[in-house]
Design an enzyme around this catalytic site. Structure first.
Site, PDB file in Angstrom:
ATOM      1  N   CYS A 167      72.889  13.034  -2.891  1.00  0.00           N
ATOM      2  CA  CYS A 167      73.868  13.614  -1.966  1.00  0.00           C
ATOM      3  C   CYS A 167      74.264  12.558  -0.924  1.00  0.00           C
ATOM      4  O   CYS A 167      73.708  11.455  -0.913  1.00  0.00           O
ATOM      5  CB  CYS A 167      73.252  14.830  -1.284  1.00  0.00           C
ATOM      6  N   CYS A 177      71.213  11.224   1.180  1.00  0.00           N
ATOM      7  CA  CYS A 177      70.304  10.381   0.404  1.00  0.00           C
ATOM      8  C   CYS A 177      70.969   9.064   0.006  1.00  0.00           C
ATOM      9  O   CYS A 177      70.335   8.011   0.054  1.00  0.00           O
ATOM     10  CB  CYS A 177      69.796  11.135  -0.820  1.00  0.00           C
ATOM     11  N   HIS A 232      64.521  15.938   1.164  1.00  0.00           N
ATOM     12  CA  HIS A 232      64.940  15.721  -0.219  1.00  0.00           C
ATOM     13  C   HIS A 232      63.956  14.742  -0.856  1.00  0.00           C
ATOM     14  O   HIS A 232      63.368  13.893  -0.175  1.00  0.00           O
ATOM     15  CB  HIS A 232      66.340  15.122  -0.263  1.00  0.00           C
ATOM     16  N   GLU A 239      64.365  12.048  -2.552  1.00  0.00           N
ATOM     17  CA  GLU A 239      64.660  10.645  -2.319  1.00  0.00           C
ATOM     18  C   GLU A 239      64.218  10.191  -0.927  1.00  0.00           C
ATOM     19  O   GLU A 239      63.623   9.120  -0.773  1.00  0.00           O
ATOM     20  CB  GLU A 239      66.175  10.363  -2.440  1.00  0.00           C
TER      21      GLU A 239
END
Length: 161
Positions: free
Chosen positions: A87, A90, A57, A59
């Site tokens: 999410c 993260c 992801h 992040e």
């Protein structure tokens, strides 16, 4: 530059990264980390599909880069900008990294765990108090995601048709 202009500047950079991810077939999410002096430290875009990595992801990738640059996983003097509310994975990594300030564009009604579906930063099991500011360039972030998903649905229907 005032605080709002500064936040818009960095969120626009995150939106550019998200656009690049979307063009590559990824869900369009971008992330930028700046240091206490307001300088770019790290930036990333979603890469799950391209890297065949469920943890890729935006992040997570930005946090890794920032830690490597600083040679320290403590990012407590840093600000993270991301186009979509993080999410659970993260959010946990952001708390673990001790990010000082998280700024995100649009709420995620399905998996957002900063304020929408759950609130990891303010929960009893969070040892770090994370400052959060949501809604920076919210319309642009929402439109980017909605357009990308609408295009994918259209492509899917064309293939099925």
């Amino acid at each position: 530059m005032d605080w709002y202009s500064t936040h818009c500047h960095w969120m626009k950079r995150a939106l550019d990264l998200a656009q690049r991810a979307g063009e590559a077939g990824e869900i369009p999410v971008g992330a930028v980390i700046i240091n206490a002096q307001g300088q770019l430290l790290a930036e990333a875009e979603n890469r799950r599909e391209r890297d065949s990595d469920p943890t890729a992801h935006a992040e997570i990738l930005a946090l890794r880069t920032a830690g490597q640059k600083l040679k320290d996983w403590h990012l407590n003097q840093c600000t993270l900008y991301v186009t979509l509310e993080p999410c659970p994975m993260c959010a946990g990594a952001i708390v673990q990294a001790r990010i000082q300030l998280l700024i995100y564009g649009v709420d995620d009604p399905k998996t957002g765990t900063i304020r929408t579906v759950a609130n990891i930063p303010d929960s009893a099991y969070s040892f770090h108090r994370l400052e959060v500011l949501g809604g920076i360039l919210e319309s642009a972030c929402r439109q980017q995601l909605q357009s990308w998903f609408a295009e994918r649905r259209q492509d899917h229907h064309r293939l099925k048709g």
